[in-house]
Design an enzyme around this catalytic site. Structure first.
Site, short mmCIF file in Angstrom:
data_model
loop_
_atom_site.label_atom_id
_atom_site.label_comp_id
_atom_site.label_asym_id
_atom_site.label_seq_id
_atom_site.Cartn_x
_atom_site.Cartn_y
_atom_site.Cartn_z
N PRO A 285 -14.07 16.58 29.96
CA PRO A 285 -14.19 15.62 30.72
C PRO A 285 -15.07 15.45 30.46
O PRO A 285 -16.66 15.45 30.68
CB PRO A 285 -13.85 16.78 32.33
CG PRO A 285 -14.53 17.65 32.22
CD PRO A 285 -14.07 18.42 30.48
N CYS A 355 -29.27 -13.05 27.25
CA CYS A 355 -29.05 -14.49 26.43
C CYS A 355 -27.55 -14.82 26.01
O CYS A 355 -27.77 -14.30 25.13
CB CYS A 355 -29.62 -15.24 25.42
SG CYS A 355 -31.39 -15.87 26.20
N1 PLP Z 1 -13.03 13.96 24.79
C1 PLP Z 1 -12.29 13.01 23.55
C2 PLP Z 1 -12.34 13.39 22.13
C3 PLP Z 1 -13.02 11.72 23.61
O1 PLP Z 1 -13.22 10.76 22.95
C4 PLP Z 1 -13.31 11.58 24.84
C5 PLP Z 1 -13.78 10.02 24.86
O2 PLP Z 1 -13.56 9.05 25.07
C6 PLP Z 1 -13.64 12.44 25.93
C7 PLP Z 1 -13.45 13.77 25.93
C8 PLP Z 1 -14.02 12.37 27.47
O3 PLP Z 1 -13.64 11.46 28.46
P1 PLP Z 1 -13.82 10.92 29.40
O4 PLP Z 1 -15.04 10.25 29.60
O5 PLP Z 1 -12.67 9.41 29.85
O6 PLP Z 1 -13.20 12.26 30.50
#
Ligand code: PLP
Length: 428
Positions: A285, A355
């Site tokens: 996350p 800009c």
């Molecule tokens: N894991 C992977 C492979 C990702 O590409 C991302 C975000 O793009 C994340 C985890 C984290 O996602 P989030 O910030 O939505 O929890």
């Protein structure tokens, strides 16, 4: 003293109409450190983390903070001290994890374009797992590991072809996205990985997108991943872990994502029902751990009434807060203190000094503002500072982390000299 909570931002509140982060007055911080200024609440980060920890209580699980959301060292330190691992996407991010005191063996390395040099760096550091995104990457990683006399631990990122029902720029698990390997190719690619001498297959990985507010795509993706676990294990390859990525959304604008613990209660029920409850779980996350833990303080420079539009011109811009310009994202914008008597109430587009017509932070906002007023751009903890640029040779903002009544300056404001470091004139 009056005390009013901001819905969705439990660690930010108005005390006598002045906005506070935990025990610290935000106008006072703006005065001390100037604006634009990012302010993060440590308690808000730990509260968000606690929802995941509750969800995984009693389980063999590793939370790897997806540091692309916010990779400032002080933020990483909070998660490292709380026992988190990290999901990285570059050698630079690995260097940051180590500088912040994170453990290499709790690092997983995602991303479609890892270079051999980054693979070597990660193998020397002893990271926990590479989330490999293509067959070609497997071959290169195996070769790199063999030249170092090592076997690289790998998961393969599978693309479950599930629509996460989010903005197209932040969905990643559809067939047309560049990420992961196709569901139907997965078994063949696992067999290939298992045949390579420089690799040790340890897990399976998936991540379907970001700012997901609906439970259904998650449940569908889990079913599809578990189908693959069935077929991979039936073919004789044992997976130690299942990595289910990140993607849980936050409340930006009356969004109602599930709570992390409630979501995981449902996902774990599926995993248990399929007989995989004993496997180690990993998650990545990002936004849901930091997004609503941060705000960006900005000052109104000018109020510019127009025939069709009124503009509230502030000193933060798309280089500080790129999400609206990139994908029309919404950030709530609130005052730090009561309006001055001279303030004009109207509907404004809140825009920055860059800009570009795309340099807007909020559109059609009802505000009562005058030059010199301070505003907070809410939900600015994720994908703001980590995406900030120097466009228009604007220095990146300073960052402060609040912990109760304590204030830590975690990043100094960037100067023009900082920006020019490493550049060279061509001589006469
Ligand atoms: N894991 C992977 C492979 C990702 O590409 C991302 C975000 O793009 C994340 C985890 C984290 O996602 P989030 O910030 O939505 O929890």
């Amino acid at each position: 003293m009056t005390h009013a909570l901001l819905p969705g931002h439990p660690h930010f509140s108005y005390r006598d109409d002045v906005l506070f982060a935990e025990g610290v007055s935000l106008p006072a911080l703006a005065q001390q450190f100037a604006t634009p200024l990012f302010v993060y609440s440590k308690a808000a980060m730990l509260t968000a983390l606690a929802a995941y920890q509750r969800g995984f209580a009693g389980r063999n699980a590793q939370i790897c903070y997806a540091m692309k959301a916010n990779s400032s060292l002080g933020v990483l330190q909070v998660f490292a001290q709380a026992g988190c691992g990290f999901d990285i996407v570059s050698g630079g991010e690995l260097a940051r994890v180590l500088a912040a005191g994170g453990q290499a063996d709790k690092v997983i390395f995602s991303g479609v374009g890892k270079t051999p040099a980054e693979m070597r760096q990660a193998l020397s550091a002893g990271i926990g797992c590479f989330n490999v995104e293509s067959e070609a990457e497997l071959d290169v990683l195996s070769e790199v590991a063999l030249t170092m006399g090592l076997r690289a631990p790998v998961s393969i990122r599978v693309n479950p072809n599930v629509d996460p029902k989010t903005h197209p720029y932040i969905s990643t698990g559809l067939k047309d996205n560049k990420f992961g390997v196709a569901h139907e190719d997965t078994l063949r690619i696992y067999r290939h990985a298992a045949s390579l001498a420089g690799l040790k297959v340890v897990g399976i990985d998936c991540h379907i997108g970001s700012q997901i507010t609906d439970t259904t795509p998650y449940l569908d993706a889990m079913d599809r991943v578990l189908d693959l676990v069935d077929s991979i294990e039936a073919a004789g390859m044992v997976l130690e872990h299942i990595d289910f990525g990140g993607g849980l959304g936050i409340n930006y604008n009356n969004d109602t994502p599930p709570q992390a613990d409630a979501l995981w209660a449902q996902l774990l029920a599926r995993i248990d029902a399929r007989g995989y409850g004993h496997k180690k779980l990993m998650i990545e996350p990002g936004r849901s751990l930091v997004g609503n833990a941060g705000v960006c303080l900005t000052e109104v420079l000018y109020v510019k009434p127009g025939e069709h539009k009124n503009f509230c011109i502030v000193n933060a811009a798309m280089n500080d807060l790129p999400r609206p310009a990139m994908y029309q994202a919404f950030h709530a914008i609130v005052p730090l203190q009561p309006a001055k008597p001279s303030a004009t109430e109207a509907r404004y587009d809140v825009v920055g000094p860059v800009c570009e017509s795309g340099d807007w932070i909020g559109r059609d906002r009802n505000l009562r503002v005058a030059a010199g007023d301070l505003l907070a751009v809410m939900s600015a903890g994720a994908y703001c500072m980590s995406m900030a640029s120097n466009y228009n040779t604007r220095g990146r903002a300073a960052e402060v982390l609040v912990d109760g009544d304590q204030v830590h300056l975690i990043r100094e404001r960037e100067t023009a000299t900082d920006q020019m470091r490493g550049e060279h004139l061509i001589g006469r």
